[in-house]
Design a protein around this motif. Structure first.
Motif, PDB file in Angstrom:
ATOM      1  N   ILE A  85      20.329 -40.642  45.159  1.00  0.00           N
ATOM      2  CA  ILE A  85      21.634 -40.138  44.358  1.00  0.00           C
ATOM      3  C   ILE A  85      20.640 -38.261  44.299  1.00  0.00           C
ATOM      4  CG2 ILE A  85      22.502 -41.573  42.294  1.00  0.00           C
ATOM      5  CD1 ILE A  85      19.952 -40.639  40.998  1.00  0.00           C
ATOM      6  N   ASN A  86      19.505 -38.181  45.131  1.00  0.00           N
ATOM      7  CA  ASN A  86      18.752 -36.390  44.779  1.00  0.00           C
ATOM      8  C   ASN A  86      19.555 -36.068  46.650  1.00  0.00           C
ATOM      9  OD1 ASN A  86      16.804 -36.819  42.478  1.00  0.00           O
ATOM     10  ND2 ASN A  86      15.842 -37.827  43.462  1.00  0.00           N
ATOM     11  N   ASN A  87      19.853 -36.846  47.088  1.00  0.00           N
ATOM     12  CA  ASN A  87      20.408 -36.630  49.022  1.00  0.00           C
ATOM     13  C   ASN A  87      22.213 -36.553  48.424  1.00  0.00           C
ATOM     14  OD1 ASN A  87      20.139 -35.555  51.058  1.00  0.00           O
ATOM     15  ND2 ASN A  87      18.993 -36.803  51.675  1.00  0.00           N
ATOM     16  N   MET A 108      28.819 -23.970  35.975  1.00  0.00           N
ATOM     17  CA  MET A 108      27.766 -23.696  36.845  1.00  0.00           C
ATOM     18  C   MET A 108      26.320 -24.540  35.908  1.00  0.00           C
ATOM     19  SD  MET A 108      28.541 -22.350  39.325  1.00  0.00           S
ATOM     20  CE  MET A 108      29.834 -23.058  39.738  1.00  0.00           C
ATOM     21  N   SER A 109      26.671 -23.937  34.960  1.00  0.00           N
ATOM     22  CA  SER A 109      25.439 -24.880  34.146  1.00  0.00           C
ATOM     23  C   SER A 109      25.067 -26.228  34.260  1.00  0.00           C
ATOM     24  CB  SER A 109      25.174 -25.168  32.633  1.00  0.00           C
ATOM     25  OG  SER A 109      25.731 -23.329  32.545  1.00  0.00           O
ATOM     26  N   LEU A 110      26.077 -27.002  35.001  1.00  0.00           N
ATOM     27  CA  LEU A 110      26.051 -28.733  35.420  1.00  0.00           C
ATOM     28  C   LEU A 110      25.743 -28.603  36.693  1.00  0.00           C
ATOM     29  CD1 LEU A 110      27.144 -31.907  34.861  1.00  0.00           C
ATOM     30  CD2 LEU A 110      29.215 -31.396  35.439  1.00  0.00           C
ATOM     31  N   ILE A 111      26.534 -27.838  37.154  1.00  0.00           N
ATOM     32  CA  ILE A 111      25.953 -27.709  39.017  1.00  0.00           C
ATOM     33  C   ILE A 111      24.873 -27.371  39.432  1.00  0.00           C
ATOM     34  CG2 ILE A 111      26.565 -26.645  41.306  1.00  0.00           C
ATOM     35  CD1 ILE A 111      28.733 -28.684  40.479  1.00  0.00           C
ATOM     36  N   LEU A 112      24.897 -26.860  38.154  1.00  0.00           N
ATOM     37  CA  LEU A 112      22.702 -26.376  38.604  1.00  0.00           C
ATOM     38  C   LEU A 112      21.730 -26.990  37.910  1.00  0.00           C
ATOM     39  CD1 LEU A 112      23.174 -22.584  38.752  1.00  0.00           C
ATOM     40  CD2 LEU A 112      23.280 -24.068  40.776  1.00  0.00           C
ATOM     41  N   THR A 113      21.999 -27.851  37.108  1.00  0.00           N
ATOM     42  CA  THR A 113      21.302 -28.354  36.718  1.00  0.00           C
ATOM     43  C   THR A 113      21.065 -30.135  36.719  1.00  0.00           C
ATOM     44  OG1 THR A 113      22.202 -28.790  34.901  1.00  0.00           O
ATOM     45  CG2 THR A 113      20.865 -26.582  34.955  1.00  0.00           C
ATOM     46  N   THR A 114      21.962 -30.428  37.558  1.00  0.00           N
ATOM     47  CA  THR A 114      22.544 -32.125  37.494  1.00  0.00           C
ATOM     48  C   THR A 114      21.180 -32.599  38.933  1.00  0.00           C
ATOM     49  OG1 THR A 114      23.894 -34.246  37.734  1.00  0.00           O
ATOM     50  CG2 THR A 114      24.907 -32.012  39.017  1.00  0.00           C
ATOM     51  N   ARG A 115      21.358 -33.743  38.707  1.00  0.00           N
ATOM     52  CA  ARG A 115      21.104 -34.357  39.959  1.00  0.00           C
ATOM     53  C   ARG A 115      21.697 -34.010  41.174  1.00  0.00           C
ATOM     54  NH1 ARG A 115      25.294 -36.093  41.663  1.00  0.00           N
ATOM     55  NH2 ARG A 115      25.961 -37.998  41.324  1.00  0.00           N
ATOM     56  N   GLY A 116      20.546 -33.836  42.345  1.00  0.00           N
ATOM     57  CA  GLY A 116      22.269 -33.626  44.081  1.00  0.00           C
ATOM     58  C   GLY A 116      20.850 -32.091  44.299  1.00  0.00           C
ATOM     59  N   ILE A 117      22.033 -31.585  45.488  1.00  0.00           N
ATOM     60  CA  ILE A 117      21.597 -30.352  46.182  1.00  0.00           C
ATOM     61  C   ILE A 117      22.334 -29.842  45.553  1.00  0.00           C
ATOM     62  CG2 ILE A 117      21.643 -29.066  48.053  1.00  0.00           C
ATOM     63  CD1 ILE A 117      20.962 -31.948  49.378  1.00  0.00           C
ATOM     64  N   PRO A 118      22.620 -28.129  45.197  1.00  0.00           N
ATOM     65  CA  PRO A 118      23.881 -27.491  44.533  1.00  0.00           C
ATOM     66  C   PRO A 118      24.527 -26.528  45.253  1.00  0.00           C
ATOM     67  CG  PRO A 118      22.202 -26.583  43.758  1.00  0.00           C
ATOM     68  CD  PRO A 118      21.625 -27.844  44.347  1.00  0.00           C
ATOM     69  N   GLN A 119      25.825 -27.015  45.245  1.00  0.00           N
ATOM     70  CA  GLN A 119      26.846 -25.608  47.035  1.00  0.00           C
ATOM     71  C   GLN A 119      27.290 -24.519  46.002  1.00  0.00           C
ATOM     72  OE1 GLN A 119      29.976 -26.790  48.283  1.00  0.00           O
ATOM     73  NE2 GLN A 119      30.294 -25.199  48.161  1.00  0.00           N
ATOM     74  N   ARG A 179      10.611 -30.750  61.829  1.00  0.00           N
ATOM     75  CA  ARG A 179      10.716 -29.010  60.982  1.00  0.00           C
ATOM     76  C   ARG A 179      11.524 -30.222  58.880  1.00  0.00           C
ATOM     77  NH1 ARG A 179      14.448 -26.270  64.022  1.00  0.00           N
ATOM     78  NH2 ARG A 179      13.101 -27.049  65.191  1.00  0.00           N
ATOM     79  N   GLN A 180      12.287 -29.274  58.185  1.00  0.00           N
ATOM     80  CA  GLN A 180      11.966 -29.901  56.821  1.00  0.00           C
ATOM     81  C   GLN A 180      13.332 -29.363  56.787  1.00  0.00           C
ATOM     82  OE1 GLN A 180      10.020 -31.906  54.820  1.00  0.00           O
ATOM     83  NE2 GLN A 180      12.615 -31.625  53.649  1.00  0.00           N
ATOM     84  N   GLY A 181      14.365 -30.271  56.710  1.00  0.00           N
ATOM     85  CA  GLY A 181      15.730 -29.991  56.432  1.00  0.00           C
ATOM     86  C   GLY A 181      16.033 -29.643  54.795  1.00  0.00           C
ATOM     87  N   PHE A 182      17.153 -29.456  54.819  1.00  0.00           N
ATOM     88  CA  PHE A 182      17.670 -28.797  52.912  1.00  0.00           C
ATOM     89  C   PHE A 182      17.150 -30.164  52.484  1.00  0.00           C
ATOM     90  CE2 PHE A 182      21.592 -30.491  55.053  1.00  0.00           C
ATOM     91  CZ  PHE A 182      21.661 -31.114  54.063  1.00  0.00           C
ATOM     92  N   ASP A 183      17.307 -30.519  50.793  1.00  0.00           N
ATOM     93  CA  ASP A 183      16.544 -31.213  49.953  1.00  0.00           C
ATOM     94  C   ASP A 183      17.415 -30.671  48.187  1.00  0.00           C
ATOM     95  OD1 ASP A 183      14.876 -29.745  48.752  1.00  0.00           O
ATOM     96  OD2 ASP A 183      13.174 -31.500  49.633  1.00  0.00           O
ATOM     97  N   ALA A 184      16.915 -31.577  47.767  1.00  0.00           N
ATOM     98  CA  ALA A 184      17.487 -30.879  46.132  1.00  0.00           C
ATOM     99  C   ALA A 184      16.731 -29.716  45.509  1.00  0.00           C
ATOM    100  CB  ALA A 184      17.240 -32.145  45.054  1.00  0.00           C
ATOM    101  N   SER A 185      15.459 -29.568  46.379  1.00  0.00           N
ATOM    102  CA  SER A 185      14.552 -28.249  45.883  1.00  0.00           C
ATOM    103  C   SER A 185      15.924 -26.381  46.393  1.00  0.00           C
ATOM    104  CB  SER A 185      13.163 -27.793  46.786  1.00  0.00           C
ATOM    105  OG  SER A 185      13.504 -27.863  47.471  1.00  0.00           O
ATOM    106  N   ASP A 186      17.155 -26.825  47.301  1.00  0.00           N
ATOM    107  CA  ASP A 186      18.082 -25.861  47.999  1.00  0.00           C
ATOM    108  C   ASP A 186      18.960 -25.875  46.922  1.00  0.00           C
ATOM    109  OD1 ASP A 186      16.010 -25.161  50.418  1.00  0.00           O
ATOM    110  OD2 ASP A 186      16.855 -26.960  50.563  1.00  0.00           O
ATOM    111  N   ALA A 187      19.597 -24.816  46.863  1.00  0.00           N
ATOM    112  CA  ALA A 187      20.876 -23.776  46.559  1.00  0.00           C
ATOM    113  C   ALA A 187      21.538 -23.763  47.745  1.00  0.00           C
ATOM    114  CB  ALA A 187      20.320 -23.367  44.821  1.00  0.00           C
ATOM    115  N   MET A 188      22.697 -23.820  47.836  1.00  0.00           N
ATOM    116  CA  MET A 188      23.106 -24.088  48.982  1.00  0.00           C
ATOM    117  C   MET A 188      23.634 -22.681  49.231  1.00  0.00           C
ATOM    118  SD  MET A 188      24.685 -26.913  51.737  1.00  0.00           S
ATOM    119  CE  MET A 188      23.218 -27.684  51.593  1.00  0.00           C
ATOM    120  N   TYR A 189      24.595 -22.012  50.173  1.00  0.00           N
ATOM    121  CA  TYR A 189      25.480 -21.354  49.574  1.00  0.00           C
ATOM    122  C   TYR A 189      27.079 -21.095  50.555  1.00  0.00           C
ATOM    123  CZ  TYR A 189      27.219 -16.085  48.127  1.00  0.00           C
ATOM    124  OH  TYR A 189      28.715 -15.002  47.659  1.00  0.00           O
TER     125      TYR A 189
END
Length: 612
Positions: free
Chosen positions: A424-426, A454-465, A113-123
């Protein structure tokens, strides 16, 4: 009459009634990587019995403790196929009763199974405060605290059905992963809605729903290509946990004897000059009086927690864990626990709460950290939370006049220290969560500052929450109590006057917040360059921060003007990021932007430009 009594005795001899009250794990699966399974049988004086397994069960070990109500039976589970297996319990050489144990067939591909990663946006949601889908379970006869929506720290009635009912809302918003604060049973007399003081870790709190409801939530999310993340607590249980009330061993929990509170000084975990007393009070001290500290150094506790975590992944079809108070655990014990989970599911993901304010100290806890290696330590933890970025976001948008260490330089300097992290992507990046002040409270409901954050959170490296409700401008002041930063989502209850789950139900301000957030989330969702692209940043000038995300095929330029004045950017300074691109589309304004000589950026605004 004699014949009836004989038949009754015969039936009782093959039954566990009156002898076994609990079995944990309640069942298991075939084809697991773990070679052994330790089954805990619980019942009055169960340890007085000898236990044997019918073919083909091989018992490797039977462990008795000072509490005769427990029997820990370790079996060789590697070659057991799906089916029911029999254990016989004997006393004084006579067969007393038998107990069936089920091994289920494992789902195909479960281990991969594939876990969450930087392609995800977490709520992130507090389920009690999100939506009440089933008012009939707001209170429960078996649980002490009853629903009282009028009490800030009380139970308000949100539940799993309420989450399921609004998955389409989350999907439309652009969310791909859901982290819910704990859902397992918490039978504290008061303040149980946060559910971090768990009383049964194999059972969903009945005021949220059932184990089957939790599995149904995962299934519904997977239909939408969304991922479910469980908030797992390894550090402590609640004082109302049934095992705490009848401890298997004295050292199942850390005792002094009895209760002593943690000093919360996590830096003692690696301080070369620490005192032994300070270290002990951090690691072994209880998080609160109602949350006894588990002793991961006890092999029985360690094994119990590993099996429980794997059981939930397998049963519910989970895609990740967020581990509460990760750095308060015995660090060797939590590393073994984490490694065991990741060995079973190599593509899974676990993010640990390491609430520190220094990148070197946070990076110590990420898997393969060179900082940790200095002390020969490896947590095996794939992901950590970027609390230093959170700290910066909470102040810098009020610093309109830049200086050596004020304003957007705080963001720049945070990423300077990325060399400390192995991956850093994780990193989980966020502006707020259920324990912090609301972003929109800090910035007094200022939409412009929310947009920059939000512009920063949703465009920088890593997984946004994102934290639930921020996308509609929800506020909350931690100074007024935790309940204020955990308000009910408007529209989650039947008679709510304002239903912010729907476009027609949102007021003008809520819609402004929502439409902006939705636009950014969906842009991010569909642009891989924002998931795993490289980051190129430039020193802020006049409180304007510029950076690029890029890969072989795409480039995105992000401009955040935190000054109050319109700024004219000399684009020759950014040639390294622009390359040969001379135009792009600002996804916020949806306008074509010429990128030749100068770029005009209004005060307190951001631009996210997809380069052509």
């Amino acid at each position: 009459m004699k014949r009836l009594l004989y038949l009754l005795a015969f039936v009782m001899s093959f039954s566990s009634v009156g002898q076994i009250e609990r079995i944990e794990p309640p069942f298991w699966w075939s084809d697991m990587n773990l070679p052994e399974l330790q089954i805990m049988f619980y019942g009055e004086n169960i340890a007085d019995f000898n236990v044997t397994g019918a073919e083909p069960v091989i018992i490797n070990n039977v462990r008795r403790t000072e509490n005769s109500n427990y029997l820990f039976v370790t079996i060789n589970s590697a070659d057991l196929k799906a089916g029911n297996y029999t254990f016989s319990f004997n006393k004084d050489g006579k067969k007393s009763f038998q107990q069936q144990y089920e091994i289920k067939k494992r789902e195909d591909g479960s281990a991969e199974r594939q876990g969450f990663d930087a392609s995800d946006a977490m709520y992130l949601i507090m389920p009690d405060r999100f939506a009440n889908g089933n008012p009939n379970n707001d209170s429960h006869p078996d649980m002490q605290e009853k629903a009282n929506r009028g009490e800030q720290g009380g139970r308000h009635g949100g539940d799993l059905q309420g989450v399921i009912d609004h998955l389409d809302y989350l999907q439309d918003l652009g969310i791909t992963a859901l982290w819910s604060t704990p859902l397992l049973a918490d039978d504290d007399e008061n303040y149980s809605y946060h559910t971090y003081a768990q009383s049964d870790v194999y059972k969903i709190d009945p005021r949220y729903g059932t184990n089957e409801d939790y599995r149904r939530l995962a299934d519904e999310m997977h239909k939408r290509d969304m991922k479910l993340i469980m908030d797992y607590v390894t550090n402590h249980w609640g004082a109302e946990h049934w095992m705490i009330k009848d401890l298997p061993t004295y050292d199942w929990i850390n005792q002094f004897p009895g209760y002593e509170n943690s000093n919360y000084r996590m830096t003692t975990q690696y301080d070369p000059h620490r005192s032994g007393r300070d270290f002990k009070y951090c690691v072994d001290g209880w998080f609160t009086r109602t949350m006894p500290d588990l002793n991961q150094g006890n092999p029985l506790v360690q094994n119990y927690l590993v099996q429980n975590a794997i059981w939930w992944i397998e049963y519910a079809g989970l895609d990740g864990f967020r581990v509460d108070t990760y750095s308060y655990n015995d660090k060797e014990g939590i590393a073994k626990w984490t490694k065991a989970i990741m060995d079973e599911y190599p593509n899974f993901n676990i993010v640990g709460e390491v609430w520190m304010h220094d990148q070197a100290q946070i990076s110590y806890w990420q898997k393969d950290s060179e900082i940790g290696a200095i002390q020969s330590y490896n947590s095996h933890l794939p992901s950590v939370m970027d609390f230093t970025l959170h700290d910066a976001i909470g102040v810098m948008f009020n610093e309109n006049e830049s200086s050596w260490d004020r304003g957007m330089i705080k963001a720049y300097e945070n990423f300077v220290n990325d060399f400390l992290y192995p991956d850093i992507n994780n990193l989980l990046v966020f502006a707020e969560n259920h324990d912090t002040n609301r972003l929109n409270e800090i910035y007094d409901g200022d939409l412009a500052k929310y947009k920059m954050a939000m512009s920063l959170i949703l465009t920088t490296r890593g997984i946004p929450q994102l934290y639930y409700g921020s996308e509609i401008g929800m506020r909350g002041d931690k100074g007024k109590g935790d309940g204020d930063i955990r308000r009910d989502f408007p529209g989650g209850w039947k008679n709510d006057k304002n239903n912010a789950f729907t476009a027609e139900g949102r007021n003008e301000t809520q819609e402004e917040f929502h439409s902006f957030t939705k636009k950014l989330l969906n842009f991010r969702k569909n642009n891989e360059v924002l998931h795993f692209g490289k980051l190129l940043q430039f020193l802020p000038v006049d409180n304007v921060y510029v950076y690029f995300r890029y890969n072989e095929n795409d480039r995105v330029m992000v401009v955040i003007n935190n000054s109050l004045e319109t700024q004219q950017l000399d684009l020759s300074r950014y040639t390294e990021g622009l390359k040969t691109h001379v135009s792009g589309t600002d996804i916020i304004s949806e306008k074509t932007i010429e990128l030749k000589d100068k770029l005009s950026v209004e005060g307190q605004t951001s631009m996210i430009i997809k380069l052509k």
